[in-house]
Write a protein that holds these residues in place. Structure first.
Motif, PDB file in Angstrom:
ATOM      1  N   TYR A  27      -8.643   2.351  -3.356  1.00  0.00           N
ATOM      2  CA  TYR A  27      -7.463   2.343  -3.546  1.00  0.00           C
ATOM      3  C   TYR A  27      -6.906   2.869  -5.025  1.00  0.00           C
ATOM      4  O   TYR A  27      -6.237   3.869  -5.095  1.00  0.00           O
ATOM      5  N   ALA A  28      -7.714   2.339  -5.930  1.00  0.00           N
ATOM      6  CA  ALA A  28      -6.809   2.666  -7.345  1.00  0.00           C
ATOM      7  C   ALA A  28      -7.397   4.347  -7.513  1.00  0.00           C
ATOM      8  O   ALA A  28      -6.533   4.862  -8.262  1.00  0.00           O
ATOM      9  N   SER A  52       5.240   8.297  -1.723  1.00  0.00           N
ATOM     10  CA  SER A  52       4.235   7.699  -2.772  1.00  0.00           C
ATOM     11  C   SER A  52       2.943   7.544  -2.043  1.00  0.00           C
ATOM     12  O   SER A  52       2.957   7.190  -0.834  1.00  0.00           O
ATOM     13  N   LYS A  53       2.021   7.363  -2.710  1.00  0.00           N
ATOM     14  CA  LYS A  53       0.454   7.100  -2.397  1.00  0.00           C
ATOM     15  C   LYS A  53       0.737   5.608  -1.859  1.00  0.00           C
ATOM     16  O   LYS A  53      -0.145   5.442  -0.771  1.00  0.00           O
ATOM     17  N   ALA A  54       1.265   4.896  -2.326  1.00  0.00           N
ATOM     18  CA  ALA A  54       1.356   3.493  -1.917  1.00  0.00           C
ATOM     19  C   ALA A  54       1.958   3.354  -0.484  1.00  0.00           C
ATOM     20  O   ALA A  54       1.371   2.633   0.360  1.00  0.00           O
ATOM     21  N   LEU A  55       3.080   4.229  -0.258  1.00  0.00           N
ATOM     22  CA  LEU A  55       3.787   3.926   1.158  1.00  0.00           C
ATOM     23  C   LEU A  55       2.679   4.866   2.133  1.00  0.00           C
ATOM     24  O   LEU A  55       2.665   4.317   3.323  1.00  0.00           O
ATOM     25  N   LEU A  56       2.144   5.680   1.578  1.00  0.00           N
ATOM     26  CA  LEU A  56       1.120   6.549   2.653  1.00  0.00           C
ATOM     27  C   LEU A  56       0.024   5.528   2.880  1.00  0.00           C
ATOM     28  O   LEU A  56      -0.391   5.326   4.206  1.00  0.00           O
ATOM     29  N   PHE A  57      -0.591   4.812   1.980  1.00  0.00           N
ATOM     30  CA  PHE A  57      -1.610   3.707   2.256  1.00  0.00           C
ATOM     31  C   PHE A  57      -1.163   2.613   3.278  1.00  0.00           C
ATOM     32  O   PHE A  57      -1.979   2.115   4.024  1.00  0.00           O
ATOM     33  N   LEU A  58       0.246   2.137   2.904  1.00  0.00           N
ATOM     34  CA  LEU A  58       0.776   1.098   3.725  1.00  0.00           C
ATOM     35  C   LEU A  58       0.710   1.524   5.275  1.00  0.00           C
ATOM     36  O   LEU A  58      -0.020   0.890   6.128  1.00  0.00           O
ATOM     37  N   GLY A  98     -10.648  -5.413   6.318  1.00  0.00           N
ATOM     38  CA  GLY A  98     -10.613  -6.338   5.199  1.00  0.00           C
ATOM     39  C   GLY A  98     -10.432  -5.883   3.720  1.00  0.00           C
ATOM     40  O   GLY A  98      -9.385  -6.226   3.068  1.00  0.00           O
ATOM     41  N   PRO A  99     -11.331  -4.953   3.422  1.00  0.00           N
ATOM     42  CA  PRO A  99     -11.153  -4.201   2.021  1.00  0.00           C
ATOM     43  C   PRO A  99      -9.868  -3.550   1.922  1.00  0.00           C
ATOM     44  O   PRO A  99      -9.120  -3.578   0.761  1.00  0.00           O
ATOM     45  N   LEU A 100      -9.490  -2.696   2.915  1.00  0.00           N
ATOM     46  CA  LEU A 100      -8.263  -2.137   2.792  1.00  0.00           C
ATOM     47  C   LEU A 100      -7.047  -3.062   2.687  1.00  0.00           C
ATOM     48  O   LEU A 100      -5.907  -2.821   2.070  1.00  0.00           O
TER      49      LEU A 100
END
Length: 191
Positions: A27-28, A52-58, A98-100
């Motif tokens: 993710y980083a 944001s990248k964070a909200l896309l990832f979520l 799990g990792p995600l």
């Protein structure tokens, strides 16, 4: 193909690209530019959907697999909890989820917006489902009437998150059975 369908397809493609890249590089190292290139869309297309990248990832993580964790209602609360906890561990103990999920929880520590969305969209529904199941068991006399169900939920969840996020020890069915035995030793009906 209509515009709505095309938009839904594009959204799914973008989220899958984000998941694939996060699994490959972590993710980083995930970037909107890399997601756009992988998905074959412009960055503007992504930013229109996610600021944001964070909200896309979520969205990508939570859209990938969050069903199947609802509790059955049988006459055996411990068996019902065991079944759901085993499914949760099956999901969390290995890739890809799990990792995600660990990365998502890590991001939530730095982003109040991600933390709030994670709680609202995943944690709160899972909590409500478990508490409803515990309450039904308590009403049926399977649990002592004075058991603090909110605390019981936290005690049941804590060991999973402890191993998932802190020690990285395996989450196994045998471990879950030990947790359930320990918790239920104190929650069962008193004679």
């Amino acid at each position: 193909m209509n515009a709505r369908r095309r938009s839904d397809d594009r959204t799914a493609t973008i989220m899958q690209a984000a998941l694939d890249l996060a699994l490959e590089a972590g993710y980083a190292k995930l970037s909107m530019e890399a997601v756009a290139a992988r998905a074959g869309v412009g960055k503007d297309t992504i930013y229109r959907r996610w600021p944001s990248k964070a909200l896309l990832f979520l969205d990508a993580v939570l859209s990938s697999r969050t069903t199947g964790l609802e509790h059955p209602y049988t006459d055996d609360i411990m068996a019902d909890l065991r079944e759901v906890m085993h499914r949760a561990v099956d999901l969390l103990a290995r890739p890809p989820w799990g990792p995600l999920y660990r990365d998502l929880i890590g991001e939530a520590q730095h982003s109040p917006e991600v933390a709030a969305a994670l709680i609202e969209r995943f944690i709160r529904p899972q909590t409500a489902d478990t508490l409803a199941r515990l309450k039904a068991a308590q009403e049926q006399g399977q649990l002592a009437p004075d058991v603090d169900l909110d605390l019981a939920f936290e005690i049941l969840s804590g060991p999973l998150y402890y191993r998932l996020l802190i020690t990285h020890e395996p989450l196994t069915p045998a471990y879950l059975d030990r947790v359930l035995q320990a918790v239920f030793a104190g929650m069962g009906p008193r004679s």
